[in-house]
Design an enzyme around this catalytic site. Structure first.
Site, short mmCIF file in Angstrom:
data_model
loop_
_atom_site.label_atom_id
_atom_site.label_comp_id
_atom_site.label_asym_id
_atom_site.label_seq_id
_atom_site.Cartn_x
_atom_site.Cartn_y
_atom_site.Cartn_z
N LYS A 1 41.90 41.27 28.26
CA LYS A 1 41.74 42.33 27.27
C LYS A 1 42.39 41.97 25.94
O LYS A 1 43.20 41.05 25.84
CB LYS A 1 42.29 43.65 27.81
CG LYS A 1 41.38 44.30 28.84
CD LYS A 1 41.84 45.69 29.23
CE LYS A 1 40.81 46.36 30.13
NZ LYS A 1 41.26 47.72 30.55
N ARG B 1 42.27 44.51 39.02
CA ARG B 1 40.83 44.44 38.69
C ARG B 1 40.65 43.30 37.69
O ARG B 1 41.14 43.36 36.58
CB ARG B 1 40.37 45.78 38.10
CG ARG B 1 38.88 45.84 37.75
CD ARG B 1 38.52 47.20 37.19
NE ARG B 1 37.10 47.28 36.87
CZ ARG B 1 36.57 46.92 35.70
NH1 ARG B 1 37.36 46.43 34.73
NH2 ARG B 1 35.27 47.02 35.48
#
Length: 274
Positions: free
Chosen positions: A221, A255
């Site tokens: 991210k 995740r």
């Protein structure tokens, strides 16, 4: 802690990995990469062989500012793939990444075993009813607003305190619908500034007072690659470093895009916790 996934009891005393399968053309890291059936099956097989316990499949990009996709388009992208994956991998534990009850219902009917809802039921009042009908584990994430405007909602007096209130209210609503297995996702990158993401990661162990499994989604991210002045494609090393921090602070599900690297983190962390 355990999760009941289609009759399989998953023990979370050792953290588990959830591999990401994006079916969207515009996801920040792998948008458009898995659009053909052969590519999808190959990638899912790879993630399972590398140790993923769950596969999370989504057809609606939730990156900041992503274009909205209507329900019909989301359904047409995801339901055929869920059906194919269940047939190709009979033991697969599929999570469906959606905030729409209609999409969740269709995918659960095809054999998916978990609902992963970035809106925690706030975008669709029927979501809790669908999850309760199927009696599957439910992942609820912290977010304010929508993916289109969430980065305009980053004002907090105390982020952790407000998150605890948010989750307590959503958990109570879910329990009213007799949803048994609940996982919380702090929502890194969702309605949070870069600095808030790091403060949250540092203090994430405080969320353990909710006594529920914590899922962490930080893989590649912007909170990683912007700090390092890299691209998402170059952010695996940074992701791995922060995965270890997340595990130390209570994460029970990672995740991720890169299953093998995450599994190595879990193995090393296991030695540190013995």
């Amino acid at each position: 802690m355990t999760l009941n996934c289609n009759g399989n009891l998953i023990d979370l005393s050792t953290p588990k990995v959830m591999g990401i399968l994006n079916l969207t053309p515009d996801s920040f890291y792998d948008g458009g990469k898995y659009r053909e059936e052969r590519q999808i099956l190959t990638q899912v097989e790879k993630m399972l062989l590398e140790g993923a316990t769950f596969i999370d499949v989504g057809a609606y990009s939730s990156r900041p500012g992503a274009a909205a996709v209507n329900t019909e388009e989301e359904l047409s992208r995801i339901t055929p793939i869920v059906s194919k994956l269940v047939k190709a991998f009979p033991d697969i534990i599929l999570s469906v990444d959606t905030f729409r009850s209609q999409v969740a219902d269709a995918c659960l009917g095809e054999g998916a075993a978990i609902v992963n809802d970035i809106a925690a039921g706030l975008q669709d009042p029927q979501m809790f009813k669908v999850v309760a009908k199927h009696q599957v584990p439910y992942i609820m994430m912290h977010m304010k607003g929508t993916p289109q405007n969430m980065q305009q909602h980053t004002d907090y007096k105390n982020l952790i305190t407000e998150m605890l209130f948010y989750f307590s209210e959503r958990i109570a609503k879910a329990r009213e619908h007799h949803i048994n297995d609940i996982i919380i996702d702090p929502g890194f990158g969702f309605s949070k500034t870069l600095e808030q993401n790091y403060s949250l990661l540092q203090k994430m162990d405080l969320l353990q007072t909710l006594n529920l499994p914590i899922l962490v989604g930080i893989s590649r991210k912007s909170m990683i690659y912007k700090v390092l002045d890299k691209t998402p494609q170059e952010a695996l090393n940074g992701t791995t470093a922060l995965h270890m921090v997340a595990l130390r602070n209570g994460a029970q599900i990672l995740r991720v895009h890169d299953v093998e690297a995450a599994m190595e983190c879990i193995r090393l962390n296991d030695l540190l916790t013995k």
